[in-house]
Design a protein around this motif. Structure first.
Motif, short mmCIF file in Angstrom:
data_model
loop_
_atom_site.label_atom_id
_atom_site.label_comp_id
_atom_site.label_asym_id
_atom_site.label_seq_id
_atom_site.Cartn_x
_atom_site.Cartn_y
_atom_site.Cartn_z
N PHE A 1 102.31 18.56 -14.89
CA PHE A 1 102.79 17.19 -15.08
C PHE A 1 104.30 17.20 -15.33
CE2 PHE A 1 102.14 13.19 -17.94
CZ PHE A 1 102.67 12.39 -16.94
N PHE A 2 104.73 17.99 -16.27
CA PHE A 2 106.17 18.20 -16.45
C PHE A 2 106.39 19.38 -17.38
CE2 PHE A 2 105.18 15.10 -19.80
CZ PHE A 2 105.76 15.69 -20.93
N ILE A 3 107.58 19.93 -17.29
CA ILE A 3 108.03 21.00 -18.18
C ILE A 3 109.46 20.69 -18.58
CG2 ILE A 3 108.62 22.41 -16.15
CD1 ILE A 3 108.17 24.89 -17.88
N GLY A 4 109.75 20.80 -19.86
CA GLY A 4 111.09 20.52 -20.34
C GLY A 4 111.53 21.54 -21.36
N VAL A 5 112.76 21.97 -21.25
CA VAL A 5 113.35 22.93 -22.19
C VAL A 5 114.58 22.30 -22.83
CG1 VAL A 5 114.45 25.20 -22.43
CG2 VAL A 5 112.50 24.92 -20.88
N ASP A 6 114.68 22.44 -24.13
CA ASP A 6 115.83 21.92 -24.86
C ASP A 6 117.12 22.45 -24.22
OD1 ASP A 6 117.92 21.60 -26.90
OD2 ASP A 6 116.28 21.14 -28.29
N PRO A 7 118.10 21.58 -23.98
CA PRO A 7 119.36 22.05 -23.36
C PRO A 7 119.99 23.23 -24.08
CG PRO A 7 119.32 19.65 -23.42
CD PRO A 7 118.10 20.11 -24.20
N ARG A 8 119.76 23.35 -25.38
CA ARG A 8 120.35 24.47 -26.13
C ARG A 8 119.73 25.80 -25.73
NH1 ARG A 8 119.21 22.37 -32.08
NH2 ARG A 8 117.23 21.91 -31.01
N TYR A 9 118.55 25.77 -25.12
CA TYR A 9 117.83 27.01 -24.79
C TYR A 9 117.61 27.19 -23.30
CZ TYR A 9 116.82 26.90 -29.79
OH TYR A 9 116.94 26.85 -31.15
N GLN A 10 118.19 26.32 -22.49
CA GLN A 10 118.01 26.46 -21.05
C GLN A 10 118.72 27.71 -20.53
OE1 GLN A 10 119.15 22.71 -19.27
NE2 GLN A 10 117.49 21.60 -20.26
#
Length: 214
Positions: free
Chosen positions: A133-142
């Motif tokens: 459905f979706f996957i998201g990673v915090d910008p600080r850890y991308q």
């Protein structure tokens, strides 16, 4: 569904709030979110309502995994028979609160966008499968491997079950990443109204070679 050999955790209801805030940071400039919520000043607050709803939906009908209690990243996986957010599934997942949170214009854009995406999903892979459905990673850890940690375990499990996986993305920059995990582009289209480039991708399960056949 899925395995947990990568020290992932199942997201709890208590973590929906902070996970939603992380996902807004992750997708703040994403073309889908900016289309649904074009006003930058209200996008953070309204986006929290949207992701809270989608996380509740994932908890009810699929599996929501996080990298750790620090919520560096979150992924929502759904069985194909639960991938379409019907009226009653939406109600049971907090659809009324979502409508209040987004407002009429935002809700109308979300529904129109979702209808278009669902049509292509059914066209690209009509049989039983798993839906990322979706996957998201915090910008600080991308860029630090957290996305891979979220994807690998499910793909391994899908290979064991010999089941295909489907995803879609509105970010052309992510296509190469998903191809790295074995997905192929099924179709790219420009969605009407929004003008967003929409890419449907399919991953067929890896078939292990039988050594005895050599």
């Amino acid at each position: 569904m899925g395995s947990n050999d990568w020290n992932l955790i199942r997201l709890s209801k208590d973590q929906i709030g902070p996970a939603s805030e992380m996902l807004v940071r992750s997708f703040f400039n994403d073309s889908k979110l900016t289309h649904i919520l074009p006003d930058e000043d209200s996008r953070k607050e309204k986006g929290r309502h949207l992701f809270a709803f989608e996380l509740r939906y994932g908890l009810r009908y699929g599996r929501v995994m996080a990298t750790s209690p620090n919520l560096e990243g979150v992924a929502v996986w759904l069985p194909s028979e639960r991938s379409e957010i019907t009226f009653w599934r939406a109600i049971w997942s907090g659809g009324m609160a979502l409508q209040r949170g987004l407002g009429k214009d935002g809700m109308d854009r979300l529904l129109a966008f979702s209808d278009q995406v669902d049509l292509y999903h059914k066209k690209h892979l009509p049989g039983p499968h798993c839906y990322l459905f979706f996957i998201g990673v915090d910008p600080r850890y991308q860029g630090k491997g957290f996305g891979g940690r979220l994807i690998h375990p499910m793909l391994e499990w899908l290979d064991e079950k010999q089941m295909a996986c489907y995803l879609n993305t509105q970010n052309e920059g992510n296509i190469g990443l998903y191809e790295h995990f074995g997905f192929r582009v099924a179709e790219q289209v420009t969605l009407p109204d929004s003008g967003i480039m929409h890419t449907g991708m399919i991953r067929e399960p890896v078939v292990e070679r039988d050594p005895s056949s050599d």
